[in-house]
Design an enzyme around this catalytic site. Structure first.
Site, PDB file in Angstrom:
ATOM      1  N   ASP A   1     -33.817  -5.498  15.894  1.00 32.70           N
ATOM      2  CA  ASP A   1     -32.863  -6.158  17.270  1.00 32.70           C
ATOM      3  C   ASP A   1     -32.030  -6.257  16.855  1.00 32.70           C
ATOM      4  OD1 ASP A   1     -31.480  -7.119  18.870  1.00 32.70           O
ATOM      5  OD2 ASP A   1     -32.679  -9.247  18.423  1.00 32.70           O
TER       6      ASP A   1
ATOM      7  N   GLU B   1      -7.375   2.162  -3.286  1.00 34.28           N
ATOM      8  CA  GLU B   1      -7.199   1.182  -4.252  1.00 34.28           C
ATOM      9  C   GLU B   1      -6.488  -0.244  -3.937  1.00 34.28           C
ATOM     10  OE1 GLU B   1      -3.536   2.539  -5.111  1.00 34.28           O
ATOM     11  OE2 GLU B   1      -3.955   4.218  -6.178  1.00 34.28           O
TER      12      GLU B   1
ATOM     13  N   GLU C   1      -6.870  -3.925  -3.020  1.00 34.08           N
ATOM     14  CA  GLU C   1      -6.688  -5.141  -3.656  1.00 34.08           C
ATOM     15  C   GLU C   1      -7.689  -6.665  -2.945  1.00 34.08           C
ATOM     16  OE1 GLU C   1      -1.714  -3.490  -4.351  1.00 34.08           O
ATOM     17  OE2 GLU C   1      -2.413  -4.729  -2.997  1.00 34.08           O
TER      18      GLU C   1
ATOM     19  N   GLU D   1      -3.225  -8.183 -10.341  1.00 30.95           N
ATOM     20  CA  GLU D   1      -2.200  -7.287  -9.625  1.00 30.95           C
ATOM     21  C   GLU D   1      -0.779  -8.417 -10.000  1.00 30.95           C
ATOM     22  OE1 GLU D   1      -0.620  -5.241  -7.651  1.00 30.95           O
ATOM     23  OE2 GLU D   1      -1.740  -3.839  -8.464  1.00 30.95           O
TER      24      GLU D   1
ATOM     25  N   GLU E   1      -6.496  -5.586  -8.654  1.00 31.61           N
ATOM     26  CA  GLU E   1      -7.576  -4.380  -8.820  1.00 31.61           C
ATOM     27  C   GLU E   1      -8.442  -3.938  -9.663  1.00 31.61           C
ATOM     28  OE1 GLU E   1      -5.185  -0.494  -7.957  1.00 31.61           O
ATOM     29  OE2 GLU E   1      -3.744  -1.982  -6.712  1.00 31.61           O
TER      30      GLU E   1
ATOM     31  N   HIS F   1      -3.877   0.771  -0.744  1.00 30.50           N
ATOM     32  CA  HIS F   1      -3.118   2.513  -0.268  1.00 30.50           C
ATOM     33  C   HIS F   1      -4.186   3.436  -0.709  1.00 30.50           C
ATOM     34  CE1 HIS F   1       0.434  -0.039  -2.941  1.00 30.50           C
ATOM     35  NE2 HIS F   1       0.538   0.113  -1.688  1.00 30.50           N
TER      36      HIS F   1
ATOM     37  N   ARG G   1       8.547   3.731  -2.580  1.00 32.84           N
ATOM     38  CA  ARG G   1       7.032   3.130  -2.662  1.00 32.84           C
ATOM     39  C   ARG G   1       7.263   2.780  -1.181  1.00 32.84           C
ATOM     40  NH1 ARG G   1       3.213   2.799  -6.680  1.00 32.84           N
ATOM     41  NH2 ARG G   1       4.238   3.806  -8.108  1.00 32.84           N
TER      42      ARG G   1
ATOM     43  N   GLU H   1      -0.521  10.048  -0.791  1.00 30.83           N
ATOM     44  CA  GLU H   1      -0.894   8.989  -1.154  1.00 30.83           C
ATOM     45  C   GLU H   1      -0.382   7.431   0.260  1.00 30.83           C
ATOM     46  OE1 GLU H   1      -0.205   4.243  -3.553  1.00 30.83           O
ATOM     47  OE2 GLU H   1       1.119   6.251  -3.864  1.00 30.83           O
TER      48      GLU H   1
ATOM     49  N   ARG I   1      -0.004   4.464   2.348  1.00 33.63           N
ATOM     50  CA  ARG I   1       0.496   3.201   1.944  1.00 33.63           C
ATOM     51  C   ARG I   1       0.528   1.766   2.711  1.00 33.63           C
ATOM     52  NH1 ARG I   1       1.880   3.318  -3.788  1.00 33.63           N
ATOM     53  NH2 ARG I   1       3.598   0.641  -3.145  1.00 33.63           N
TER      54      ARG I   1
END
Length: 474
Positions: free
Chosen positions: A55, A134, A136, A216, A224, A273, A343, A362, A364
């Site tokens: 269901d 990655e 966290e 972290e 992480e 990220h 960054r 990457e 972020r």
């Protein structure tokens, strides 16, 4: 871990290894693993083709009560022995199908990921998209929260939280991680090393390759654990294992884990990220001689990701809490630009290695509250759109944003400021997701409606504790 290649191998393993239960798992629409369990006699080879009925009307974002019957079809190669159940239990991840037509269900997130991989191949751009998220998270000792007609609150606690330096602990040994200094001192300040290692070892035993684990930045148990990259569908499957293992290992130690993006005010939130590269055969098509060793196609992929970022975030940052992390001037990237090292840019080109095989992007902005099948699929569709339409991202943002004049910084596009803004962006900009029938209009409309009604409006209706501080005495 045993690697299964066929239904026959799974059935033989069940018999030879004395498996007592089969746990069938699938993903609901917002992003939570669901399951039901059957005895071994129910799993025969034909079940992998014909499926088992259940269901689906109570699954979030799925069928209404008048069309509730659904079918799960186990996928043999996803099978693994659960490390937490008392009885020996084999877990099998399933696809969801319509019982009448036999077609894959459009709102099954795993089906969307399968279609995204197929669409990539159909374009001729590449054969495989690799992802390395990655994720966290926080490991807390205690959590309490409630919201009703006359009160609303939450309370978090961690033995290593900086806020506990003055607490009577008989004795309080004083090794509390200072705000924004959790990256990454050794024990005794890092009190969670053994738990993280147990999480890492358990994941490795289940076939999830881990590259590293560490504390972290934030106080209060932020952590992480990084997985080795894999193809889209396999990585999405692994992210569900990842969350499952981390939560259950923590529970065995009397602790609780949250992947909520911003649980602690005044310290770093939890991002995810996400690294992406596209390969054709043995060639990484993101490697080249353009900026930072990228290819022209990689730059176009950057252009696609940046162009569609506001709508992408409806899947990559899909909770109202996500936008407590994505705030200008704080730790998360809100500038829709790219850079090789900066960054604060939404897209970074990692410089750890100059080899062609390691060249990747990457992204972020994403956070771990997302449904990984939808997040990774949407990212791939944006990158493909950038490549097919040759969307150039313009010049990189290699300067320190904190040294840029406000007028100049104001010209850099920013991420949405709320989930409502991201959903409105998705409503305007989703044609790129419909290519190849990967995301259907039904999926887009249901996602927007579900999130608006159950999260955005639900939150907007409720008074916030800080509002009492600001205006109770007006």
């Amino acid at each position: 871990m045993t690697q299964f290649k066929s239904a026959k191998e799974v059935v033989e393993f069940i018999k030879s290894e004395g498996v007592q239960a089969i746990d069938l798992r699938f993903m609901d629409f917002p992003g939570l693993w669901q399951h039901f369990t059957v005895p071994p006699r129910e799993i025969k080879e034909d079940v992998f083709e014909e499926g088992l009925g259940f269901d689906g009307s109570s699954i979030r974002g799925w069928r209404s009560i008048n069309e509730s019957d659904m079918v799960v079809k186990p996928v043999a190669e996803t099978s693994f022995v659960d490390p937490f159940f008392k009885e020996k239990t084999l877990v099998i991840v399933c696809n969801i199908c319509d019982p009448v037509t036999g077609a894959d269900y459009s709102r099954d997130p795993r089906n969307i990921a399968r279609k995204a991989e197929a669409y990539l191949k159909s374009t001729g751009i590449g054969d495989t998209a690799y992802f390395g998220p990655e994720a966290e998270f926080f490991i807390f000792d205690d959590v309490r929260f409630d919201q009703n007609e006359h009160e609303g609150y939450y309370h978090l606690d961690s033995s290593e939280g900086r806020w506990n330096t003055g607490r009577q602990e008989n004795p309080n040994l004083g090794y509390k991680i200072r705000y924004k200094e959790g990256y990454f001192p050794v024990p005794p300040m890092d009190s969670l090393q053994d738990i993280r290692t147990e999480m890492m070892v358990t994941l490795e035993r289940m076939g999830v390759e881990i590259e590293k684990q560490h504390h972290e930045v934030a106080t209060g148990g932020q952590a992480e654990i990084d997985m080795r990259f894999d193809s889209l569908l396999r990585m999405a499957d692994k992210l569900l294992k990842y969350k499952y293992v981390i939560k259950n290992v923590a529970r065995e130690h009397g602790k609780t884990v949250t992947f909520m993006p911003k649980p602690v005010f005044g310290d770093n939130g939890s991002g995810m990220h996400t690294h992406i590269s596209i390969w054709k055969g043995d060639t990484n098509i993101f490697a080249g001689t353009e900026y930072s060793g990228l290819s022209e196609n990689a730059l176009y992929a950057v252009g696609g990701l940046l162009k569609h970022a506001p709508s992408l975030l409806a899947f990559c940052c899909p909770t109202t809490n996500s936008y407590k992390r994505l705030v200008p001037g704080f730790e998360a990237p809100v500038n829709l630009a790219y850079s090789s090292r900066n960054r604060s840019a939404a897209i970074r080109i990692p410089m750890y290695s100059s080899s062609a095989a390691s060249k990747r992007l990457e992204f972020r902005c994403p956070d771990p509250s997302c449904n990984p099948y939808l997040e990774l699929s949407a990212m791939l569709m944006a990158a493909i759109d950038g490549i097919t339409n040759k969307i150039h991202p313009g010049e990189p943002l290699d300067r320190d944003i904190y040294d840029m004049p406000a007028e100049e910084l104001g010209k850099v596009p920013k991420t949405p400021g709320s989930l409502r803004e991201a959903l409105v962006a998705l409503e305007r900009d989703h044609e790129y997701l419909l290519k190849g029938d990967v995301f259907t209009k039904d999926v887009i409309e249901t996602w927007i409606s579900y999130k608006m009604q159950n999260e955005v409006i639900a939150l907007e209706l409720r008074p916030h504790p800080w509002e009492f501080v600001l205006c109770y005495d007006i």
